[in-house]
Scaffold this active site. Structure first.
Site, PDB file in Angstrom:
ATOM      1  N   ARG A 239      34.583 102.915  54.451  1.00  0.00           N
ATOM      2  CA  ARG A 239      35.296 101.637  54.508  1.00  0.00           C
ATOM      3  C   ARG A 239      36.468 101.574  53.538  1.00  0.00           C
ATOM      4  O   ARG A 239      37.368 100.763  53.696  1.00  0.00           O
ATOM      5  CB  ARG A 239      34.338 100.465  54.253  1.00  0.00           C
ATOM      6  CG  ARG A 239      33.730 100.458  52.878  1.00  0.00           C
ATOM      7  CD  ARG A 239      32.546  99.521  52.786  1.00  0.00           C
ATOM      8  NE  ARG A 239      32.905  98.215  52.271  1.00  0.00           N
ATOM      9  CZ  ARG A 239      32.038  97.242  52.035  1.00  0.00           C
ATOM     10  NH1 ARG A 239      30.744  97.424  52.315  1.00  0.00           N
ATOM     11  NH2 ARG A 239      32.409  96.098  51.555  1.00  0.00           N
TER      12      ARG A 239
ATOM     13  N   CYS B  63      27.166  88.350  57.996  1.00  0.00           N
ATOM     14  CA  CYS B  63      27.817  87.982  56.734  1.00  0.00           C
ATOM     15  C   CYS B  63      28.915  88.946  56.332  1.00  0.00           C
ATOM     16  O   CYS B  63      29.491  88.825  55.269  1.00  0.00           O
ATOM     17  CB  CYS B  63      26.787  87.864  55.621  1.00  0.00           C
ATOM     18  SG  CYS B  63      25.964  89.419  55.261  1.00  0.00           S
TER      19      CYS B  63
ATOM     20  N   GLU C  27      22.581  96.820  57.904  1.00  0.00           N
ATOM     21  CA  GLU C  27      23.824  97.555  57.635  1.00  0.00           C
ATOM     22  C   GLU C  27      23.706  99.010  58.049  1.00  0.00           C
ATOM     23  O   GLU C  27      24.709  99.704  58.155  1.00  0.00           O
ATOM     24  CB  GLU C  27      24.119  97.535  56.128  1.00  0.00           C
ATOM     25  CG  GLU C  27      24.278  96.151  55.566  1.00  0.00           C
ATOM     26  CD  GLU C  27      24.377  96.166  54.048  1.00  0.00           C
ATOM     27  OE1 GLU C  27      25.455  95.897  53.546  1.00  0.00           O
ATOM     28  OE2 GLU C  27      23.355  96.442  53.391  1.00  0.00           O
TER      29      GLU C  27
ATOM     30  N   ARG D 204      21.211  88.110  48.327  1.00  0.00           N
ATOM     31  CA  ARG D 204      21.036  89.542  48.498  1.00  0.00           C
ATOM     32  C   ARG D 204      20.693  90.132  47.153  1.00  0.00           C
ATOM     33  O   ARG D 204      21.416  89.939  46.165  1.00  0.00           O
ATOM     34  CB  ARG D 204      22.318  90.186  49.012  1.00  0.00           C
ATOM     35  CG  ARG D 204      22.144  91.697  49.088  1.00  0.00           C
ATOM     36  CD  ARG D 204      23.294  92.380  49.702  1.00  0.00           C
ATOM     37  NE  ARG D 204      24.455  92.401  48.838  1.00  0.00           N
ATOM     38  CZ  ARG D 204      25.669  92.711  49.258  1.00  0.00           C
ATOM     39  NH1 ARG D 204      25.853  92.968  50.539  1.00  0.00           N
ATOM     40  NH2 ARG D 204      26.672  92.738  48.427  1.00  0.00           N
TER      41      ARG D 204
ATOM     42  N   ARG E 267      26.200  87.610  46.585  1.00  0.00           N
ATOM     43  CA  ARG E 267      26.249  89.029  46.206  1.00  0.00           C
ATOM     44  C   ARG E 267      25.839  89.111  44.739  1.00  0.00           C
ATOM     45  O   ARG E 267      26.668  88.954  43.839  1.00  0.00           O
ATOM     46  CB  ARG E 267      27.657  89.578  46.377  1.00  0.00           C
ATOM     47  CG  ARG E 267      28.096  89.765  47.836  1.00  0.00           C
ATOM     48  CD  ARG E 267      29.501  90.331  47.881  1.00  0.00           C
ATOM     49  NE  ARG E 267      29.832  90.945  49.157  1.00  0.00           N
ATOM     50  CZ  ARG E 267      30.645  90.398  50.074  1.00  0.00           C
ATOM     51  NH1 ARG E 267      31.189  89.216  49.864  1.00  0.00           N
ATOM     52  NH2 ARG E 267      30.901  91.024  51.201  1.00  0.00           N
TER      53      ARG E 267
ATOM     54  N   ASN F 253      30.476  95.007  57.455  1.00  0.00           N
ATOM     55  CA  ASN F 253      31.369  95.927  56.721  1.00  0.00           C
ATOM     56  C   ASN F 253      30.720  97.307  56.625  1.00  0.00           C
ATOM     57  O   ASN F 253      31.326  98.328  56.941  1.00  0.00           O
ATOM     58  CB  ASN F 253      31.643  95.427  55.299  1.00  0.00           C
ATOM     59  CG  ASN F 253      32.176  94.017  55.283  1.00  0.00           C
ATOM     60  OD1 ASN F 253      32.688  93.541  56.284  1.00  0.00           O
ATOM     61  ND2 ASN F 253      32.053  93.345  54.153  1.00  0.00           N
ATOM     62  N   ASP F 254      29.460  97.312  56.188  1.00  0.00           N
ATOM     63  CA  ASP F 254      28.781  98.600  56.065  1.00  0.00           C
ATOM     64  C   ASP F 254      28.302  99.118  57.410  1.00  0.00           C
ATOM     65  O   ASP F 254      28.365 100.316  57.676  1.00  0.00           O
ATOM     66  CB  ASP F 254      27.609  98.485  55.086  1.00  0.00           C
ATOM     67  CG  ASP F 254      28.090  98.630  53.653  1.00  0.00           C
ATOM     68  OD1 ASP F 254      28.875  99.562  53.398  1.00  0.00           O
ATOM     69  OD2 ASP F 254      27.737  97.782  52.809  1.00  0.00           O
TER      70      ASP F 254
ATOM     71  N   HIS G 107      37.254  96.670  48.784  1.00  0.00           N
ATOM     72  CA  HIS G 107      37.008  95.600  47.821  1.00  0.00           C
ATOM     73  C   HIS G 107      38.292  94.966  47.314  1.00  0.00           C
ATOM     74  O   HIS G 107      38.320  93.794  46.994  1.00  0.00           O
ATOM     75  CB  HIS G 107      36.099  96.100  46.690  1.00  0.00           C
ATOM     76  CG  HIS G 107      34.679  96.148  47.172  1.00  0.00           C
ATOM     77  ND1 HIS G 107      34.071  97.310  47.555  1.00  0.00           N
ATOM     78  CD2 HIS G 107      33.800  95.164  47.419  1.00  0.00           C
ATOM     79  CE1 HIS G 107      32.855  97.040  47.989  1.00  0.00           C
ATOM     80  NE2 HIS G 107      32.661  95.743  47.912  1.00  0.00           N
TER      81      HIS G 107
HETATM   82  C1  PEP Z   1      28.587  94.104  54.479  1.00  0.00           C
HETATM   83  O1  PEP Z   1      28.379  95.298  54.277  1.00  0.00           O
HETATM   84  O2  PEP Z   1      29.031  93.653  55.549  1.00  0.00           O
HETATM   85  C2  PEP Z   1      28.362  93.122  53.401  1.00  0.00           C
HETATM   86  C3  PEP Z   1      28.419  91.833  53.637  1.00  0.00           C
HETATM   87  O3  PEP Z   1      28.103  93.621  52.177  1.00  0.00           O
HETATM   88  P1  PEP Z   1      29.208  94.192  51.136  1.00  0.00           P
HETATM   89  O4  PEP Z   1      30.570  93.948  51.741  1.00  0.00           O
HETATM   90  O5  PEP Z   1      29.016  93.437  49.878  1.00  0.00           O
HETATM   91  O6  PEP Z   1      28.841  95.609  51.044  1.00  0.00           O
HETATM   92 MG    MG Z   2      27.222  95.887  52.550  1.00  0.00          MG
END
Ligand code: PEP
Ligand code: MG
Length: 938
Positions: free
Chosen positions: A833, A870, A799, A706, A670, A822-823, A563
Site C-alpha cells: 500500500r 472502515c 484484512e 481496534r 486506531r 486498505n490492507d 499514511h
Molecule cells: C485498513 O487496513 O483498511 C485499516 C482501516 O487499517 P489501517 O489503515 O490502520 O491499517
Molecule cells: Mg489495516
C-alpha cells in the site's frame, strides 16, 4: 504487425502513373490477405485529399478512415518502384511506396521510425536498392547515443544510488528510450569518486541514450544501450563522465557547462510558446505538412518538441512526423533569438489551436469535468491529468518544488571543545523551535511528529554521535552531516517502510541543525498560496506545512492509503498522490489547479476552467453546509434502508468533533496511534484515562476499538521490533499481540474498566487464521473472568484474504467483522500500500475485493452478525452505493466525510444500489466498476 522488415518488402514493381501504382499496391495488400480489393478507393481518396509524398523518394499511401472497413488485418508493405513514379504536381518521384493498412493510428508508429531515418540523405540508396535488405538497411535508424538536456537532472533529492537509478530509469522511460521500469538489478560501476554508471542492455531498451542524475554529492549515468549503439561515442562518453569539471558542473547545477562538456545543443534561451495538440489522430502527415509550410515562411530557425522531448526543426516534414505527437500532448515551439522566427511563434500556436486544417475541439476549454487524459509520466499542459485522490478539495496556486540547497562549510574545525559547544547550541536552538511548533500545532498528528523529532534530539546517541568526528578534527557541520547521513542510511537499509520514514525524519532534523550551525535560514516557500509538488511525502513534511499557504499537494508516487495521505487528509489540504514523475519537471511558479476529490490536476489551467471549478467548489461547500445541518439525522435510503455511519479516530480528543460531524459512534479507534502519543508504554491507568475520554464524548454511542496494530509500516518507538524481510507479512497485528500477551491483557483490562459497562466492541487486527482468533479470544476470556462485561461485542478486522474466504466459519464465533479495505486490497492484489510506483493501482473497488466483501456479508448475515467497512473505501463516493448494495451494515470514515456520506445515502434507493452492486461484482477491472452508474449505464 506494422514492421519495417525484409519480409514486407516487394521488389521490382512497375507503374507508369500514380493511379497504376495505387492499383499495384492494392493488389499486393489483397494478395497478402490484408485488405479487400476495394481498399484501392480509400488509397485514391486519401491521395486526392493531399499527396502522401514524404520526401527522399518515399511515399506513404494509406486509406481514409472510411475505408478502414476494407481492412482485414493491420499491416504494411514496402514496394520498390526502381523506375520511379511521379507522385504529385510538384513532380516528386517515388521509388518506394510504404503502403499501410491500419485499423487505427498504428501508422504513426511506422511514420516515427521511418522519418527518423529520413534525416539522412537516403534517396539514392532507395532508388538503387537491389535487395529487400538494401531497402531495410536504408530505412532503419542507425542507433546513435542520444544525449539530451531533458535526460539530465542536476538537483535530485535522492540520497541513495538506488533512488538515483530509479529516477534515471523513469527519465529514460518518459522519453521512450526504454519501455519498462522493471529492469534487472544492476550494480553501478564507480567511474570516479562521485560518478557511477549503469549500462542497460536488454529487450526493453528501445534507443541508446543516457540519463544523468545528480544530487549534491554524486551522480549516476544510466545508459540504455541497443545492440547497435555507437561504440565510439560510448567510449568517448565514459571518458567525459570522469571529467572533474563535469562533476562540479552537475553538483553546482550549471547546466550550460554540463551541455558544453557533453556536447549537447541547447536552445534554452530561445523564446518559446506551447500549445496542446488536439487533432484526433495526432500530428499525422496532413497537419504536419500545414505546420511545416507555415514554419518555412520565416528565415529564422523554428524548432518544436513534444512534451519534454528533444527539439526538431518545425520546417522539416519528416522531422515533424518523427515526433509521433498524439492528441493531448503539448507542442513547445522555440524561435531563434533575434530573427523573424520569434514574432512568428504566435501564428504557429494559433494554427495548431485551429487544427492545422482539421476540425478540433479547443484544448483549453474542457467541457466535461470528468473526462481525464490517461495517466502518464509526461504532463500535458492545459488538460486534465489523472492522479490518485488522497485528500478532497479544490486547490489553485503556483507550483512549488522545494530544491535541495547545497550547503558549504569548512571541513576542519577549531578546538574540538568549541566545535562540540557550537553543535550542542544548534541542537538546543532547534529543540526550542520544535517545542514552539508543538505548542502551536492545532492538529494532534502534527504535534506527535514534532514531539518525535524532539525525542530524537534528546537521544544521547544522536547528540554525541558526531563527537568522534569532531575529536578527529572535523568541523561541527562536517561531523554532524556525516554522522546523520550514516545513521539515516543504516535506518533506510533496514528494508522496513517505517524505518525508512525514520531515516527521513533524521535527515529532516539533521538539516534543521545544519542550518542553525551555519547561521542560515532554510529556503522558504512562496508567500502566495502554492501547490507543493514532491517526489513523495513523509509525515514530517505534512506536519511542517502551513495549510494557510499550502493550497494543495501533488506527489509523484504513493497511494491513497499510504499514511502520509492519511495525514494530508487530517490536515484538510487537498492532495493527489501517484501523479507520475512528470510532475517534478513543472517549473516553480507555473499555475496549477487540482481536484483532490475527483483525482486530477491541470498545469496552466484556463481562467474558464478555474472559474468553473471554483463555482463547483462553492456548490460543494454549500452541499456540505446543508449536509451538516442534517448531520445528526440517520442515513436512510429513499426506500427505507438504514446504514450506520461512524468515525475513524486515532486521537482520543477527536471524538467530540466526530460526534458533532454526525458520527453515530466510533467505528475504528486506531489504538496504536493513541499509544504513539505517549513517550513510553502507557500503563493500564493511563490507558483507562484515554479510553474514558472517548466513552464520555460518545455519550452512549458504540465504540469499536481496534487493539494495537503494530508491525508492517507502524512501530512504537519504545517497542523495538526485529528487522524482517517482509514486515507486512511478518509479526504484525494479532501475531504481535499473541507474542506479547502482557500487552494484550493490559489493553483489554483497560478497555473493559474504562467502558464501565458501556457499548464496547473490541476487534482484533489482522486475523488470518481461525487459530489466531481463538488464541486471542482465549486471552480475552481470561480477562473477562476477572472483569466481566455484559454488553461486550468481540469481532475481527477483515484484512487478510484467508479470513474473508473463511468468513462463513469465523461468522459462527465472532460478533462482527470490520473490513479494513486498505490492507485487504494490498494483500489481495499483492500491492504494497505504500509502494511508490504501484500503490496507485491498489484500488479497493477492484471486483476481487468486492467479491470478498460480498462473501463476508453473506456469511455474517446468515449467522446474524454485522459487517462494517472502515478502510478508506468507506467514504469514497463511488464506493458508498456499492458497499450499501452489498449489504454492508456500517461505514466508518474520517469525521470530515460523515455529513456528505449521509447526505449521499439519503439520495439513493437501496434496490438500485443492490442492482449496482450486482453489476460491480461482474466487472473485470476496478476502472469498469468506477465507470458504472446507478441508472444502469456503464
Ligand atoms: C485498513 O487496513 O483498511 C485499516 C482501516 O487499517 P489501517 O489503515 O490502520 O491499517
Ligand atoms: Mg489495516
Amino acid at each position: 504487425m506494422l514492421s519495417l522488415t525484409a519480409d514486407n518488402v516487394r521488389m521490382q514493381a512497375t507503374a507508369r502513373t500514380k493511379d497504376e501504382a495505387l492499383l499495384v499496391l492494392s493488389e499486393i495488400l489483397h494478395a497478402d490477405g490484408l485488405t479487400q480489393l476495394d481498399y484501392l478507393q480509400g488509397l485514391k481518396d486519401r491521395e486526392n485529399q493531399s499527396s502522401t509524398y514524404l520526401g527522399q523518394g518515399i511515399a506513404i499511401p494509406h486509406g481514409t478512415p472510411k475505408s478502414r472497413s476494407s481492412i482485414l488485418q493491420t499491416g504494411v508493405r514496402l514496394v520498390h518502384f526502381p523506375d520511379g513514379v511521379v507522385w504529385n504536381d510538384a513532380g516528386d518521384v517515388v521509388y518506394l511506396a510504404v503502403v499501410i493498412a491500419a485499423q487505427s493510428d498504428e501508422h504513426l508508429q511506422i511514420l516515427q521510425s521511418l522519418t527518423r531515418a529520413l534525416g539522412d540523405d537516403i534517396s539514392e540508396q532507395i532508388r538503387d536498392a537491389k535487395t529487400a535488405d538494401d531497402i531495410v538497411n536504408a530505412l532503419v535508424t542507425k542507433s546513435s547515443l542520444l544525449l539530451q538536456d531533458n535526460l539530465i537532472k542536476t538537483d535530485s533529492a535522492a540520497s541513495q544510488i538506488d533512488e538515483l537509478y530509479l529516477q534515471g530509469l523513469t527519465l529514460l522511460k518518459s522519453q521512450g528510450m526504454i519501455t519498462s521500469l522493471l529492469m534487472p538489478a544492476h550494480q553501478p560501476t564507480a567511474l570516479s569518486h562521485a560518478m557511477h554508471c549503469v549500462v542497460l542492455e536488454n529487450p526493453a531498451v528501445k534507443e541508446s541514450a543516457m540519463a544523468l542524475i545528480a544530487n549534491a554529492r554524486e551522480a549516476l549515468a544510466v545508459i540504455s544501450a541497443t545492440p547497435s549503439i555507437d561504440r565510439a561515442k560510448l567510449s568517448w562518453l565514459l571518458d567525459a563522465l570522469i571529467d572533474e569539471n563535469l562533476i562540479q558542473a552537475l553538483q553546482t547545477g550549471n547546466r550550460t557547462a554540463v551541455h558544453n562538456l557533453l556536447g549537447i545543443e541547447s536552445q534554452a534561451d530561445w523564446p518559446s510558446e506551447s500549445v496542446v495538440l488536439m487533432n484526433e489522430h495526432g500530428l499525422h502527415a496532413r497537419p504536419a505538412t500545414a505546420l511545416s509550410d507555415l514554419a518555412k515562411l520565416v528565415a529564422g530557425e523554428i524548432k518544436v518538441a513534444v512534451d519534454d522531448g528533444a527539439f526538431v526543426s518545425a520546417k522539416s516534414l519528416t522531422r515533424l512526423l518523427s515526433l509521433g505527437a498524439q492528441k493531448g500532448q503539448t507542442l513547445t515551439f522555440i524561435g531563434e533569438t533575434n530573427t523573424d522566427a520569434v514574432a512568428h511563434l504566435p501564428k504557429l500556436i494559433a494554427a495548431v489551436q485551429a487544427g492545422l486544417g482539421e476540425n478540433v475541439q479547443a484544448a483549453r476549454t474542457v467541457t466535461n469535468p470528468l473526462q481525464v487524459m490517461p495517466s502518464q509520466d509526461i504532463i500535458a499542459y492545459g488538460t486534465k491529468t489523472p492522479a490518485v485522490s488522497a485528500s478532497h478539495g479544490l486547490a489553485v496556486g503556483e507550483a512549488y518544488t522545494p530544491k535541495v540547497e547545497r550547503l558549504s562549510y569548512p571541513l576542519t574545525g577549531q578546538l574540538p571543545s568549541e566545535e562540540m559547544s557550537k553543535l550542542i547550541a544548534a541542537i538546543n536552538a532547534v529543540k526550542f523551535d520544535l517545542k514552539g511548533l508543538v505548542a502551536s500545532a492545532t492538529n494532534a498528528d502534527i504535534a506527535q511528529i514534532f514531539t518525535a523529532h524532539i525525542a530524537l534530539l534528546e537521544d544521547e546517541e544522536v547528540v554525541y554521535g558526531a563527537k568522534d568526528g569532531i575529536d578527529e578534527g572535523q568541523s561541527a557541520p562536517a561531523a554532524w552531516h556525516a554522522f546523520i547521513e550514516q545513521l539515516a542510511k543504516t535506518q533506510a537499509s533496514l528494508n522496513n517502510a517505517l524505518m525508512a520514514e525514520r531515516a527521513q525524519d533524521l535527515r529532516d532534523v539533521g538539516t534543521k541543525v545544519m542550518y542553525k550551525l551555519l547561521g542560515k535560514i532554510p529556503p522558504s516557500a512562496p508567500d502566495n498560496p502554492y501547490v507543493l509538488i514532491k517526489e513523495d511525502l513523509v509525515p514530517s513534511d505534512v506536519a511542517s506545512l502551513d495549510p494557510a499557504r499550502v493550497a494543495g499537494i501533488i506527489t509523484a508516487v504513493g497511494g491513497a492509503s499510504s499514511h502520509s495521505a492519511i495525514v494530508a487528509r487530517a490536515l484538510g489540504i487537498p492532495a493527489l498522490v501517484g501523479a507520475g514523475q512528470g510532475v517534478l519537471s513543472i517549473d516553480n511558479g507555473t499555475p496549477v489547479l487540482l481536484d483532490g476529490g475527483e483525482g486530477w490536476f491541470v498545469v496552466e489551467p484556463s481562467q474558464t476552467l478555474i472559474q468553473d471549478c471554483q463555482q463547483a467548489q462553492i456548490e460543494r461547500r454549500e452541499q456540505k453546509r446543508l449536509a451538516l445541518q442534517y448531520a445528526s439525522e440517520p442515513a436512510i435510503t429513499t426506500d427505507g434502508h438504514q446504514i450506520e455511519i461512524a468515525a475513524n479516530i486515532g486521537n482520543v480528543s477527536d471524538t467530540a468533533n466526530a460526534v458533532a460531524n454526525g458520527a453515530e459512534g466510533v467505528g475504528l479507534l486506531r489504538t496504536e496511534l493513541v499509544f504513539m502519543s505517549h513517550s513510553q508504554v502507557p500503563d493500564v491507568k493511563t490507558q483507562i484515562a484515554d479510553y474514558e475520554q472517548v466513552f464520555d464524548a460518545l455519550d452512549g454511542r458504540p465504540l469499536v476499538v481496534r487493539l494495537l496494530d503494530i508491525g508492517g509500516d507502524k512501530a512504537l518507538p519504545y517497542l523495538p521490533m526485529p528487522s524482517e524481510e517482509n514486515p507486512f507479512l511478518g509479526l504484525r497485528g494479532v501475531r504481535l499481540l499473541l507474542s506479547r500477551p502482557e500487552f494484550l491483557r493490559d489493553q483489554l483490562t483497560a478497555l473493559i474498566l474504562a467502558s464501565k459497562g458501556r457499548d464496547l466492541r473490541i476487534m482484533f487486527p489482522m486475523i488470518g487464521r481461525i487459530e489466531e482468533w481463538r488464541a486471542a479470544r482465549a486471552i480475552l476470556d481470561e480477562v473477562l473472568v476477572e472483569h466481566p462485561h455484559d454488553k461486550l461485542q468481540v469481532g475481527i478486522m477483515l484484512e487478510v484474504p484467508s479470513a474473508a474466504v473463511m468468513a462463513d466459519q469465523l461468522a459462527r464465533e465472532v460478533d462482527f467483522f470490520s473490513v479494513g479495505t486498505n490492507d485487504l486490497t494490498q494483500y489481495v492484489l499483492a500491492i504494497d500500500r505504500g509502494h511508490p510506483l504501484l500503490s496507485k493501482d491498489a484500488d479497493g473497488l477492484h471486483p476481487s475485493i468486492l467479491r470478498l466483501i460480498s462473501m463476508t456479508v453473506e456469511a455474517a448475515h446468515k449467522h446474524g452478525k454485522w459487517v462494517g467497512v472502515c478502510g478508506e473505501l468507506a467514504s469514497d463516493p463511488k464506493a458508498v452505493p456499492i458497499l450499501l448494495g452489498l449489504g454492508v451494515d456500517e461505514l466508518s470514515m474520517s469525521g470530515s466525510s460523515i455529513a456528505l456520506t449521509k447526505a449521499l445515502v439519503r439520495t439513493l434507493s437501496f434496490r438500485a444500489a443492490q442492482n449496482l452492486a450486482t453489476r460491480a461484482l461482474e466487472c473485470q477491472t476496478a476502472s469498469e466498476v468506477r465507470a458504472l452508474s446507478m441508472d444502469g449505464d456503464a
